[in-house]
Write a protein that holds these residues in place. Sequence first.
Motif, PDB file in Angstrom:
ATOM      1  N   SER A  83      32.031  40.691  31.300  1.00  0.00           N
ATOM      2  CA  SER A  83      31.993  39.392  30.651  1.00  0.00           C
ATOM      3  C   SER A  83      32.870  38.367  31.346  1.00  0.00           C
ATOM      4  N   ARG A  84      33.658  38.793  32.317  1.00  0.00           N
ATOM      5  CA  ARG A  84      34.518  37.860  33.048  1.00  0.00           C
ATOM      6  C   ARG A  84      33.657  37.139  34.081  1.00  0.00           C
ATOM      7  N   VAL A  85      33.298  35.915  33.768  1.00  0.00           N
ATOM      8  CA  VAL A  85      32.451  35.103  34.641  1.00  0.00           C
ATOM      9  C   VAL A  85      33.157  33.783  34.916  1.00  0.00           C
ATOM     10  N   GLY A  86      32.665  33.067  35.888  1.00  0.00           N
ATOM     11  CA  GLY A  86      33.183  31.723  36.125  1.00  0.00           C
ATOM     12  C   GLY A  86      34.401  31.675  37.030  1.00  0.00           C
ATOM     13  N   ASP A  87      34.853  32.800  37.510  1.00  0.00           N
ATOM     14  CA  ASP A  87      35.930  32.799  38.489  1.00  0.00           C
ATOM     15  C   ASP A  87      35.491  33.680  39.656  1.00  0.00           C
ATOM     16  N   ASN A  88      36.280  33.722  40.684  1.00  0.00           N
ATOM     17  CA  ASN A  88      35.897  34.487  41.856  1.00  0.00           C
ATOM     18  C   ASN A  88      36.816  35.693  42.006  1.00  0.00           C
ATOM     19  N   HIS A  89      36.862  36.530  40.985  1.00  0.00           N
ATOM     20  CA  HIS A  89      37.714  37.719  41.072  1.00  0.00           C
ATOM     21  C   HIS A  89      36.970  38.849  41.778  1.00  0.00           C
ATOM     22  N   VAL A 103      40.496  42.521  40.034  1.00  0.00           N
ATOM     23  CA  VAL A 103      41.588  42.116  40.924  1.00  0.00           C
ATOM     24  C   VAL A 103      41.415  40.627  41.186  1.00  0.00           C
ATOM     25  N   ASP A 104      42.449  39.839  40.878  1.00  0.00           N
ATOM     26  CA  ASP A 104      42.397  38.413  41.176  1.00  0.00           C
ATOM     27  C   ASP A 104      42.500  38.193  42.681  1.00  0.00           C
ATOM     28  N   CYS A 105      42.063  37.024  43.145  1.00  0.00           N
ATOM     29  CA  CYS A 105      42.219  36.691  44.561  1.00  0.00           C
ATOM     30  C   CYS A 105      43.688  36.807  44.928  1.00  0.00           C
ATOM     31  N   ALA A 106      43.954  37.225  46.145  1.00  0.00           N
ATOM     32  CA  ALA A 106      45.317  37.503  46.571  1.00  0.00           C
ATOM     33  C   ALA A 106      46.196  36.259  46.624  1.00  0.00           C
ATOM     34  N   CYS A 112      39.241  33.778  49.709  1.00  0.00           N
ATOM     35  CA  CYS A 112      38.194  34.594  50.319  1.00  0.00           C
ATOM     36  C   CYS A 112      36.910  33.798  50.542  1.00  0.00           C
ATOM     37  N   LEU A 113      36.834  32.582  49.999  1.00  0.00           N
ATOM     38  CA  LEU A 113      35.641  31.765  50.191  1.00  0.00           C
ATOM     39  C   LEU A 113      35.669  31.005  51.514  1.00  0.00           C
ATOM     40  N   THR A 114      36.744  31.119  52.258  1.00  0.00           N
ATOM     41  CA  THR A 114      36.838  30.476  53.560  1.00  0.00           C
ATOM     42  C   THR A 114      36.553  31.528  54.629  1.00  0.00           C
ATOM     43  N   ALA A 115      35.332  31.554  55.085  1.00  0.00           N
ATOM     44  CA  ALA A 115      34.926  32.539  56.089  1.00  0.00           C
ATOM     45  C   ALA A 115      35.353  32.070  57.474  1.00  0.00           C
ATOM     46  N   SER A 116      35.601  33.007  58.367  1.00  0.00           N
ATOM     47  CA  SER A 116      35.968  32.639  59.735  1.00  0.00           C
ATOM     48  C   SER A 116      34.809  31.918  60.426  1.00  0.00           C
ATOM     49  N   ASP A 117      33.573  32.236  60.059  1.00  0.00           N
ATOM     50  CA  ASP A 117      32.388  31.546  60.571  1.00  0.00           C
ATOM     51  C   ASP A 117      31.344  31.576  59.465  1.00  0.00           C
ATOM     52  N   ASP A 118      31.062  30.421  58.879  1.00  0.00           N
ATOM     53  CA  ASP A 118      30.124  30.387  57.748  1.00  0.00           C
ATOM     54  C   ASP A 118      28.662  30.317  58.188  1.00  0.00           C
TER      55      ASP A 118
END
Length: 143
Positions: A83-89, A103-106, A112-118
């Motif tokens: 049920s945990r929605v709306g975040d990027n855990h 686990v929450d983002c570090a 983690c949404l910043t890829a080295s090459d998107d």
Amino acid sequence: MTTTAEYERLLREASLRVTRPRVAVLAAVYAHPHADTDSIIGYVRDDLGEVSHQAIYDVLRALTNAGLLRRIQPAHSVARYESRVGDNHHHIVCRSCGAVADVDCAVGGAPCLTASDDHGFRIDEAEVIYWGLCPNCLPTRSS
């Protein structure tokens, strides 16, 4: 989220009809995060009596499509719902017993949404799964 009225409100806000199976599935997933479909079917049947597998699958699909639930499926595992929605855990999974924990983002909001090459993609979600042994499955160390 603990009351039927709150589940009914969530359904209405998502423009979904309020039905007993939908309320029961929401209650089951809120009470048992990361539950698999068979477990959810068992919880709903304990609450409502006989409900078909297909009805539960349909409800899970509708609730997931509406953004009320999130479906995860770690490698070599059945689908699980939370049920945990709306975040990027993210999640951590025990290699031995299959226990799953959030686990929450570090660092920061969602690094983690910043890829080295998107590759030209507009990234809006990342799925990171950590693997290891949970405290119950760790071998005991003798001193």
